[in-house]
Enzyme design. Structure first.
Site, PDB file in Angstrom:
ATOM      1  N   ASN A  12       5.722 -11.257   0.493  1.00  9.75           N
ATOM      2  CA  ASN A  12       4.270 -11.433   0.507  1.00  9.75           C
ATOM      3  C   ASN A  12       3.879 -12.075  -0.823  1.00  9.75           C
ATOM      4  O   ASN A  12       3.908 -11.421  -1.853  1.00  9.75           O
ATOM      5  CB  ASN A  12       3.612 -10.055   0.688  1.00  9.75           C
ATOM      6  CG  ASN A  12       2.098 -10.097   0.553  1.00  9.75           C
ATOM      7  OD1 ASN A  12       1.501 -11.177   0.489  1.00  9.75           O
ATOM      8  ND2 ASN A  12       1.481  -8.927   0.501  1.00  9.75           N
ATOM      9  N   LYS A  14       1.021 -13.040  -1.709  1.00 12.71           N
ATOM     10  CA  LYS A  14      -0.349 -12.697  -2.125  1.00 12.71           C
ATOM     11  C   LYS A  14      -1.085 -13.974  -2.565  1.00 12.71           C
ATOM     12  O   LYS A  14      -0.863 -15.021  -1.974  1.00 12.71           O
ATOM     13  CB  LYS A  14      -0.313 -11.618  -3.212  1.00 12.71           C
ATOM     14  CG  LYS A  14       0.557 -10.423  -2.782  1.00 12.71           C
ATOM     15  CD  LYS A  14       0.449  -9.237  -3.681  1.00 12.71           C
ATOM     16  CE  LYS A  14       1.336  -8.122  -3.125  1.00 12.71           C
ATOM     17  NZ  LYS A  14       1.215  -6.863  -3.850  1.00 12.71           N
ATOM     18  N   HIS A  98      -3.020  -4.587   4.591  1.00 19.84           N
ATOM     19  CA  HIS A  98      -2.427  -4.397   3.258  1.00 19.84           C
ATOM     20  C   HIS A  98      -3.410  -3.598   2.395  1.00 19.84           C
ATOM     21  O   HIS A  98      -4.628  -3.794   2.503  1.00 19.84           O
ATOM     22  CB  HIS A  98      -2.122  -5.755   2.621  1.00 19.84           C
ATOM     23  CG  HIS A  98      -1.267  -5.618   1.397  1.00 19.84           C
ATOM     24  ND1 HIS A  98      -1.778  -5.229   0.184  1.00 19.84           N
ATOM     25  CD2 HIS A  98       0.067  -5.778   1.212  1.00 19.84           C
ATOM     26  CE1 HIS A  98      -0.796  -5.160  -0.698  1.00 19.84           C
ATOM     27  NE2 HIS A  98       0.335  -5.484  -0.101  1.00 19.84           N
ATOM     28  N   GLU A 100      -4.304  -3.935  -0.522  1.00 17.18           N
ATOM     29  CA  GLU A 100      -5.215  -4.771  -1.319  1.00 17.18           C
ATOM     30  C   GLU A 100      -6.392  -5.256  -0.473  1.00 17.18           C
ATOM     31  O   GLU A 100      -7.511  -5.386  -0.978  1.00 17.18           O
ATOM     32  CB  GLU A 100      -4.424  -5.940  -1.935  1.00 17.18           C
ATOM     33  CG  GLU A 100      -3.543  -5.448  -3.083  1.00 17.18           C
ATOM     34  CD  GLU A 100      -2.276  -6.251  -3.317  1.00 17.18           C
ATOM     35  OE1 GLU A 100      -2.157  -7.374  -2.803  1.00 17.18           O
ATOM     36  OE2 GLU A 100      -1.383  -5.720  -4.013  1.00 17.18           O
ATOM     37  N   GLU A 168       3.809   1.229   2.262  1.00 16.06           N
ATOM     38  CA  GLU A 168       3.659   0.783   0.881  1.00 16.06           C
ATOM     39  C   GLU A 168       2.794   1.789   0.111  1.00 16.06           C
ATOM     40  O   GLU A 168       1.556   1.751   0.223  1.00 16.06           O
ATOM     41  CB  GLU A 168       2.981  -0.588   0.834  1.00 16.06           C
ATOM     42  CG  GLU A 168       3.757  -1.685   1.522  1.00 16.06           C
ATOM     43  CD  GLU A 168       3.425  -3.063   0.952  1.00 16.06           C
ATOM     44  OE1 GLU A 168       4.354  -3.758   0.556  1.00 16.06           O
ATOM     45  OE2 GLU A 168       2.233  -3.427   0.880  1.00 16.06           O
ATOM     46  N   GLY A 174       3.362  -3.313  -7.417  1.00 15.27           N
ATOM     47  CA  GLY A 174       3.186  -4.063  -8.660  1.00 15.27           C
ATOM     48  C   GLY A 174       3.280  -3.219  -9.918  1.00 15.27           C
ATOM     49  O   GLY A 174       2.930  -3.682 -11.006  1.00 15.27           O
ATOM     50  N   SER A 213       7.338  -2.494  -5.422  1.00 14.32           N
ATOM     51  CA  SER A 213       8.272  -2.660  -6.545  1.00 14.32           C
ATOM     52  C   SER A 213       9.735  -2.750  -6.127  1.00 14.32           C
ATOM     53  O   SER A 213      10.623  -2.292  -6.843  1.00 14.32           O
ATOM     54  CB  SER A 213       8.078  -1.545  -7.578  1.00 14.32           C
ATOM     55  OG  SER A 213       6.792  -1.652  -8.162  1.00 14.32           O
TER      56      SER A 213
HETATM   57  P1  13P Z   1       5.333  -5.617  -5.290  1.00 16.58           P
HETATM   58  O1  13P Z   1       6.689  -5.857  -4.667  1.00 16.58           O
HETATM   59  O2  13P Z   1       4.909  -6.680  -6.235  1.00 16.58           O
HETATM   60  O3  13P Z   1       5.239  -4.228  -5.822  1.00 16.58           O
HETATM   61  O4  13P Z   1       4.264  -5.700  -4.080  1.00 16.58           O
HETATM   62  C1  13P Z   1       4.505  -5.024  -2.925  1.00 16.58           C
HETATM   63  C2  13P Z   1       3.539  -5.465  -1.912  1.00 16.58           C
HETATM   64  O5  13P Z   1       2.351  -5.172  -1.999  1.00 16.58           O
HETATM   65  C3  13P Z   1       4.032  -6.286  -0.795  1.00 16.58           C
HETATM   66  O6  13P Z   1       3.083  -6.411   0.206  1.00 16.58           O
END
Ligand code: 13P
Length: 250
Positions: A12, A14, A98, A100, A168, A174, A213
């Site tokens: 992803n 983003k 997601h 976010e 997640e 992150g 992560s």
């Molecule tokens: P990271 O791998 O950067 O922690 O992000 C995970 C994520 O949100 C994938 O959708």
């Protein structure tokens, strides 16, 4: 992991990636021609890059997906993107729900469910994300929160071929922090039970990804956990070498 569930490693990107990022995609495509992976490989770049990457990936095993879609088929929704548009641009998957999106755009389970339904109607496979915040975990509400998200965000008509779940934990995204293998195993087993209760054999066949992560160093440990059928990778998917390192740990 069940024999019938082929692992999926999904990236992803983003809100990252420009035309020049195609160099990383080209590296992935080259690696795919040389080495056989034991998992499916999916990249979800920004929608602006889908067509470009689709053209580059033509004939390769790299799959492409969107990061979000609207819950309606079309209409007056300025700035939004429909599932059909993603499919038209070359996507075969789309991520919905997601954390976010849930946090930044106040997306509720009901909205996520509509998005998943719209995606399926447009012929896209859907990755439905669930996960608890740090506060919810501290208050021991993890399974309750995830149970609610699963019940309310996944449409009734979902099947193992249409739907993938991604667990997640919000606090792991992150942050460089990952849950213990015991914590991941507990949540994935819970998700599996819920899916089987609701969807029977189809629930047994649905892939459950872990995200938060994941990197080439911790991937083999995370991906070996029971009921972890792949990974949803953010930061480490931006560089082909890291993303490949994760997928190749199968
Ligand atoms: P990271 O791998 O950067 O922690 O992000 C995970 C994520 O949100 C994938 O959708």
């Amino acid at each position: 992991m069940s024999k019938s569930r082929r692992p999926l490693v999904a990236g992803n990107w983003k809100m990252n990636g420009l035309k020049k990022s195609q160099a990383e995609v080209n590296k992935l495509i080259k690696k795919l021609t040389k080495q056989h992976l034991k998992c499916d490989l999916l990249l979800c770049p920004p929608a602006t890059l889908l067509t470009r990457f689709k053209n580059a990936a033509k004939g390769s095993r790299l799959r492409l997906g969107g990061q979000d879609c609207h819950g309606q088929e079309k209409g007056a929704h300025t700035g939004d993107i429909s599932a059909q548009m993603l499919a038209d641009a070359g996507a075969t998957f789309v991520i919905v729900g997601h954390s976010e999106r849930r946090a930044d755009h106040q997306e509720t389970d009901r909205i996520v469910r509509a998005k998943a339904g719209a995606a399926s109607a447009a012929g896209l496979k859907v990755i439905v994300c669930v996960g608890e915040t740090a506060g919810e975990r501290r208050q021991k509400k993890t399974l309750r929160v995830i149970g609610r998200q699963l019940t309310k965000s996944i449409p009734d008509k979902s099947s193992s071929s249409s739907t993938v779940i991604a667990y997640e934990p919000v606090w792991a995204i992150g942050s460089g922090k990952t849950p213990t293998t015991k914590q991941v195993a507990e949540v994935h087993a819970f998700i599996r039970r819920k899916l089987v209760q609701r969807f029977g054999d189809e629930g047994e066949g649905m892939r459950i990804l872990y995200g938060g992560s994941v990197n080439p160093v911790n991937a083999s440990e995370l991906l070996a956990i029971a009921n972890v059928d792949g990974a949803l990778v953010g930061g480490a998917s931006l560089k082909a070498s890291n993303f490949w390192g994760i997928a190749a740990s199968y």
